[in-house]
Scaffold this motif. Structure first.
Motif, PDB file in Angstrom:
ATOM      1  N   ARG A  84       0.870  -1.183   0.000  1.00 20.75           N
ATOM      2  CA  ARG A  84       0.000   0.000   0.000  1.00 20.75           C
ATOM      3  C   ARG A  84       0.900   1.225   0.000  1.00 20.75           C
ATOM      4  N   VAL A  85       0.720   2.064  -1.015  1.00 21.87           N
ATOM      5  CA  VAL A  85       1.546   3.266  -1.152  1.00 21.87           C
ATOM      6  C   VAL A  85       0.662   4.498  -1.041  1.00 21.87           C
ATOM      7  N   LYS A  86       1.299   5.626  -0.742  1.00 17.70           N
ATOM      8  CA  LYS A  86       0.531   6.842  -0.497  1.00 17.70           C
ATOM      9  C   LYS A  86       0.415   7.755  -1.707  1.00 17.70           C
ATOM     10  N   ASP A  87       1.236   7.541  -2.733  1.00 16.06           N
ATOM     11  CA  ASP A  87       1.155   8.452  -3.871  1.00 16.06           C
ATOM     12  C   ASP A  87       1.481   7.735  -5.180  1.00 16.06           C
ATOM     13  N   GLN A  88       1.111   8.378  -6.261  1.00 14.88           N
ATOM     14  CA  GLN A  88       1.306   7.819  -7.604  1.00 14.88           C
ATOM     15  C   GLN A  88       2.785   7.702  -7.943  1.00 14.88           C
ATOM     16  N   GLN A  89       3.595   8.631  -7.479  1.00 19.20           N
ATOM     17  CA  GLN A  89       5.030   8.622  -7.764  1.00 19.20           C
ATOM     18  C   GLN A  89       5.683   7.354  -7.214  1.00 19.20           C
ATOM     19  N   THR A  90       5.314   6.969  -5.995  1.00 21.44           N
ATOM     20  CA  THR A  90       5.850   5.739  -5.401  1.00 21.44           C
ATOM     21  C   THR A  90       5.388   4.528  -6.189  1.00 21.44           C
ATOM     22  N   GLN A  91       4.128   4.496  -6.577  1.00 19.59           N
ATOM     23  CA  GLN A  91       3.612   3.380  -7.367  1.00 19.59           C
ATOM     24  C   GLN A  91       4.379   3.249  -8.681  1.00 19.59           C
ATOM     25  N   ASP A  92       4.567   4.352  -9.378  1.00  9.77           N
ATOM     26  CA  ASP A  92       5.275   4.315 -10.661  1.00  9.77           C
ATOM     27  C   ASP A  92       6.710   3.823 -10.494  1.00  9.77           C
ATOM     28  N   LEU A  93       7.385   4.287  -9.447  1.00 10.09           N
ATOM     29  CA  LEU A  93       8.774   3.881  -9.217  1.00 10.09           C
ATOM     30  C   LEU A  93       8.866   2.384  -8.925  1.00 10.09           C
ATOM     31  N   LEU A  94       7.948   1.863  -8.105  1.00  9.83           N
ATOM     32  CA  LEU A  94       7.973   0.433  -7.789  1.00  9.83           C
ATOM     33  C   LEU A  94       7.656  -0.422  -9.018  1.00  9.83           C
ATOM     34  N   VAL A  95       6.699  -0.001  -9.810  1.00 13.03           N
ATOM     35  CA  VAL A  95       6.350  -0.757 -11.015  1.00 13.03           C
ATOM     36  C   VAL A  95       7.510  -0.751 -12.001  1.00 13.03           C
ATOM     37  N   ASP A  96       8.163   0.397 -12.151  1.00 16.70           N
ATOM     38  CA  ASP A  96       9.299   0.490 -13.068  1.00 16.70           C
ATOM     39  C   ASP A  96      10.473  -0.372 -12.623  1.00 16.70           C
ATOM     40  N   HIS A  97      10.630  -0.569 -11.325  1.00 16.92           N
ATOM     41  CA  HIS A  97      11.757  -1.342 -10.789  1.00 16.92           C
ATOM     42  C   HIS A  97      11.301  -2.689 -10.218  1.00 16.92           C
ATOM     43  N   MET A  98      10.214  -3.248 -10.732  1.00 15.71           N
ATOM     44  CA  MET A  98       9.655  -4.489 -10.197  1.00 15.71           C
ATOM     45  C   MET A  98      10.640  -5.661 -10.213  1.00 15.71           C
ATOM     46  N   PRO A  99      11.471  -5.863 -11.252  1.00 18.30           N
ATOM     47  CA  PRO A  99      12.434  -6.977 -11.172  1.00 18.30           C
ATOM     48  C   PRO A  99      13.388  -6.837  -9.977  1.00 18.30           C
ATOM     49  N   GLN A 100      13.786  -5.620  -9.694  1.00 16.86           N
ATOM     50  CA  GLN A 100      14.678  -5.366  -8.562  1.00 16.86           C
ATOM     51  C   GLN A 100      13.933  -5.598  -7.239  1.00 16.86           C
ATOM     52  N   VAL A 101      12.681  -5.184  -7.178  1.00 14.64           N
ATOM     53  CA  VAL A 101      11.867  -5.391  -5.977  1.00 14.64           C
ATOM     54  C   VAL A 101      11.676  -6.885  -5.733  1.00 14.64           C
ATOM     55  N   ARG A 102      11.340  -7.635  -6.776  1.00 14.24           N
ATOM     56  CA  ARG A 102      11.143  -9.081  -6.632  1.00 14.24           C
ATOM     57  C   ARG A 102      12.435  -9.775  -6.220  1.00 14.24           C
ATOM     58  N   SER A 103      13.560  -9.343  -6.749  1.00 17.41           N
ATOM     59  CA  SER A 103      14.844  -9.932  -6.378  1.00 17.41           C
ATOM     60  C   SER A 103      15.131  -9.715  -4.889  1.00 17.41           C
ATOM     61  N   ARG A 104      14.904  -8.505  -4.420  1.00 21.92           N
ATOM     62  CA  ARG A 104      15.112  -8.230  -2.993  1.00 21.92           C
ATOM     63  C   ARG A 104      14.192  -9.075  -2.123  1.00 21.92           C
ATOM     64  N   LEU A 105      12.942  -9.212  -2.555  1.00 13.23           N
ATOM     65  CA  LEU A 105      12.004 -10.043  -1.798  1.00 13.23           C
ATOM     66  C   LEU A 105      12.440 -11.501  -1.778  1.00 13.23           C
ATOM     67  N   LEU A 106      12.885 -12.007  -2.918  1.00 12.03           N
ATOM     68  CA  LEU A 106      13.349 -13.388  -3.007  1.00 12.03           C
ATOM     69  C   LEU A 106      14.513 -13.628  -2.048  1.00 12.03           C
ATOM     70  N   MET A 107      15.460 -12.706  -2.029  1.00 12.03           N
ATOM     71  CA  MET A 107      16.619 -12.854  -1.136  1.00 12.03           C
ATOM     72  C   MET A 107      16.186 -12.829   0.333  1.00 12.03           C
ATOM     73  N   LEU A 108      15.271 -11.942   0.665  1.00 12.19           N
ATOM     74  CA  LEU A 108      14.793 -11.860   2.050  1.00 12.19           C
ATOM     75  C   LEU A 108      14.022 -13.115   2.434  1.00 12.19           C
ATOM     76  N   LEU A 109      13.112 -13.548   1.586  1.00 10.33           N
ATOM     77  CA  LEU A 109      12.258 -14.686   1.915  1.00 10.33           C
ATOM     78  C   LEU A 109      13.027 -15.997   1.964  1.00 10.33           C
ATOM     79  N   SER A 110      14.020 -16.151   1.112  1.00  9.31           N
ATOM     80  CA  SER A 110      14.773 -17.407   1.108  1.00  9.31           C
ATOM     81  C   SER A 110      15.614 -17.572   2.367  1.00  9.31           C
ATOM     82  N   GLY A 111      15.832 -16.525   3.106  1.00 15.17           N
ATOM     83  CA  GLY A 111      16.578 -16.610   4.360  1.00 15.17           C
ATOM     84  C   GLY A 111      15.705 -16.851   5.574  1.00 15.17           C
TER      85      GLY A 111
END
Length: 158
Positions: A84-111
């Motif tokens: 849940r984000v508070k503004d459109q700018q944050t949403q756009d940035l996360l969508v644009d960098h989704m592969p990087q976000v998923r990679s970070r999540l994968l590293m965190l979850l696998s530990g």
């Protein structure tokens, strides 16, 4: 003497009636003034309803991760989540960098360990750790990310 006591009573009666009449008129005026003020406030409240902003969610597609478990060896975590984000700018940035976000999540979850994730407290700690992932910038320069919550939409430990 009888006339003077009648005149005295009559004057006291007139004074009493004037006091009652004045008090009544004053009370009536206050009632109408206060009644109109509160009805004006009520009409202003009815005319301008409080608009809550529509929530903005960034959906992260579900994925499966191997996690450790002391008793049973490797286990699987199937997780889907939304941020849940508070503004459109944050949403756009996360969508644009989704592969990087998923990679970070994968590293965190696998530990993670399976026994920690099965309790509500473990899920709360995991949500806090996911929020912590975004303290490291995704790009330089990066505007402040306004992420307010991590919502698990799917969560299976197997």
């Amino acid at each position: 003497m009888a006339d003077s006591s009648k005149g005295s009573r009559k004057s006291w009666l007139i004074i009493g009636l004037l006091l009652v009449l004045t008090s009544s008129v004053t009370a009536l005026a206050v009632y109408f003034l206060m009644g109109n003020a509160s009805s004006a406030d009520a009409s202003e409240d009815a005319a301008a309803p409080v608009e809550t902003p529509a929530p903005i969610f960034v959906k992260i597609d579900p994925f499966t991760v191997n996690i450790a478990d002391g008793q049973y060896g490797d286990r699987l975590l199937y997780v889907g989540l939304s941020l849940r984000v508070k503004d459109q700018q944050t949403q756009d940035l996360l969508v644009d960098h989704m592969p990087q976000v998923r990679s970070r999540l994968l590293m965190l979850l696998s530990g993670q360990h399976a026994d920690e994730l099965t309790s509500p407290e473990g899920k709360t700690r995991l949500a806090a750790a996911i929020l912590g992932l975004f303290e490291v910038p995704l790009t330089e320069p990066q505007p402040d990310l306004a992420i307010s919550d991590v919502l698990f939409t799917e969560f299976i430990v197997q």
